[in-house]
Design a protein around this motif. Sequence first.
Motif, PDB file in Angstrom:
ATOM      1  N   MET A 254       0.839  -1.202   0.000  1.00 11.81           N
ATOM      2  CA  MET A 254       0.000   0.000   0.000  1.00 11.81           C
ATOM      3  C   MET A 254       0.867   1.242   0.000  1.00 11.81           C
ATOM      4  N   GLN A 255       0.298   2.358  -0.445  1.00 17.17           N
ATOM      5  CA  GLN A 255       0.975   3.642  -0.381  1.00 17.17           C
ATOM      6  C   GLN A 255       0.083   4.629   0.359  1.00 17.17           C
ATOM      7  N   ARG A 256       0.752   5.473   1.178  1.00 20.04           N
ATOM      8  CA  ARG A 256       0.039   6.462   1.972  1.00 20.04           C
ATOM      9  C   ARG A 256       0.753   7.808   1.897  1.00 20.04           C
ATOM     10  N   LEU A 257      -0.039   8.878   2.018  1.00 18.66           N
ATOM     11  CA  LEU A 257       0.440  10.247   1.957  1.00 18.66           C
ATOM     12  C   LEU A 257       0.112  10.968   3.261  1.00 18.66           C
ATOM     13  N   TYR A 258       1.075  11.774   3.757  1.00 17.57           N
ATOM     14  CA  TYR A 258       0.887  12.547   4.988  1.00 17.57           C
ATOM     15  C   TYR A 258       1.413  13.966   4.751  1.00 17.57           C
ATOM     16  N   TYR A 259       0.728  14.946   5.329  1.00 14.05           N
ATOM     17  CA  TYR A 259       1.083  16.348   5.119  1.00 14.05           C
ATOM     18  C   TYR A 259       1.596  16.959   6.421  1.00 14.05           C
ATOM     19  N   TYR A 260       2.730  17.689   6.321  1.00 14.09           N
ATOM     20  CA  TYR A 260       3.299  18.400   7.477  1.00 14.09           C
ATOM     21  C   TYR A 260       2.891  19.871   7.354  1.00 14.09           C
ATOM     22  N   PRO A 261       1.914  20.322   8.139  1.00 11.75           N
ATOM     23  CA  PRO A 261       1.343  21.663   7.944  1.00 11.75           C
ATOM     24  C   PRO A 261       2.343  22.785   8.235  1.00 11.75           C
ATOM     25  N   GLU A 262       2.139  23.872   7.539  1.00 11.57           N
ATOM     26  CA  GLU A 262       2.813  25.106   7.906  1.00 11.57           C
ATOM     27  C   GLU A 262       2.296  25.552   9.269  1.00 11.57           C
ATOM     28  N   GLU A 263       3.095  26.331   9.976  1.00 12.06           N
ATOM     29  CA  GLU A 263       2.648  26.815  11.277  1.00 12.06           C
ATOM     30  C   GLU A 263       1.346  27.587  11.110  1.00 12.06           C
ATOM     31  N   GLY A 264       0.370  27.255  11.932  1.00 11.33           N
ATOM     32  CA  GLY A 264      -0.922  27.927  11.907  1.00 11.33           C
ATOM     33  C   GLY A 264      -1.907  27.358  10.912  1.00 11.33           C
ATOM     34  N   GLU A 265      -1.463  26.450  10.025  1.00 15.48           N
ATOM     35  CA  GLU A 265      -2.383  25.850   9.059  1.00 15.48           C
ATOM     36  C   GLU A 265      -3.318  24.860   9.735  1.00 15.48           C
ATOM     37  N   THR A 266      -4.569  24.897   9.329  1.00 15.03           N
ATOM     38  CA  THR A 266      -5.540  23.931   9.854  1.00 15.03           C
ATOM     39  C   THR A 266      -5.972  22.910   8.801  1.00 15.03           C
ATOM     40  N   SER A 267      -5.574  23.149   7.549  1.00 13.85           N
ATOM     41  CA  SER A 267      -5.900  22.214   6.472  1.00 13.85           C
ATOM     42  C   SER A 267      -4.885  22.390   5.360  1.00 13.85           C
ATOM     43  N   PRO A 268      -4.724  21.377   4.492  1.00 10.22           N
ATOM     44  CA  PRO A 268      -3.770  21.496   3.382  1.00 10.22           C
ATOM     45  C   PRO A 268      -4.183  22.605   2.417  1.00 10.22           C
TER      46      PRO A 268
END
Length: 397
Positions: A254-268
């Motif tokens: 399987m492949q999975r994607l994860y996002y490292y938010p910018e400071e203060g971001e609440t969504s991509p």
Amino acid sequence: MTVSNIVREKTDQAVETLEETNVDAWITFGRDTADAPDPMQPLILGEEFIWPGMVLLTRGGRKIVICESHDAGNIQDLGLFDVRPYEESLESAFSEAIEEVDPETIAVNYSRSDSTADGLSHGLYLELEHYLEGTEYHDALTGAEDVIAGVRGRKSSTELERIQKAVDLAQEFLEQMRRSWQPSWSEADVAAFLHEQIDDHEIETAWERSMCPVVTAGAEADHGHAKPSSRTLPRGEVLRLDFGVVYEEYCSDMQRLYYYPEEGETSPPAELQSAFEDVRAAIAAGFDALEPGVEGHEVDRAARDVITERGWPEFKHGLGHQVGRRVHDGGAYLGPTWERYGEAPYREVSEGEVFTIELGIETQWGYLAQEEMARVTESGATYLTEPQRELKPLVEA
């Protein structure tokens, strides 16, 4: 469950497949199989041959093994076969058995496009021709690709249980990684964390350990089949993992994607979210097209059309491969009709087969790819993985 459960299920299945394919007999012929194993031998025998030996299965239900006497004991203990030991020559025992079976067609393991159906060495093929020379069976030999596609592809109940366990463990480890992740972690650190989970459970990676998982941190990462590096994940970037494990000889992938938010971001970012949803939509289209009787290239086309209609270049690989004892398990293939895939995309999908559904697109955030696993059912398909329906955030543990 023991090896004999698998062997019993798969040899029974072989008898049914021989009837379906109108083949009278199927021979798997090997020698020194610790060094040169036939891919089908673990499924239909589960034991090795030191000296030349063969498994002979017939559409009438006969299950014969011809082997040197020192190889015979463990095979007899299975209680599944008519075992015929020999001392000096396999040829005489084989000649007697083939006359009893009296087949018009004899399938043997060679294929131009499926490695799982190409286990018979050229030398042993010549030997088999020699055994049949001057007999009425000399012209009976044919490739076993159709037989093997049916036997290997359609998973038995024991096989499905093991695959699902491999899926569940891989999903569990990935979620543990996400919850434990630290911004200081490199690609290699992510891989080391997953290796620790694998080692704790005394199982194995689904492919070469140094490249399982494939870990790509951000847009500057090498998105091919590269080993995890010392690169860390910047804020506002995506971590991609391609991962699987082996549980009792059966794989997940399987492949999975994860996002490292910018400071203060609440969504991509909206564009990233839209790209993720485009990939998700194409995966869903492939899943919806996956059903018994459809040819593999038709499933691939359903997903490929969605991704191109949404303005992305088509992906330069097939949509999905079968998974079982190997990550790439042969048989029908969900791919375009390119020469590199041989006849596999033209094969019809069958109930009981297990496929990946995978694709990706190149974006400013790097390669966004998802990969799910699905089992073909009587009426369509069902997911074995829990589909990734959102781009989950990485938050410092």
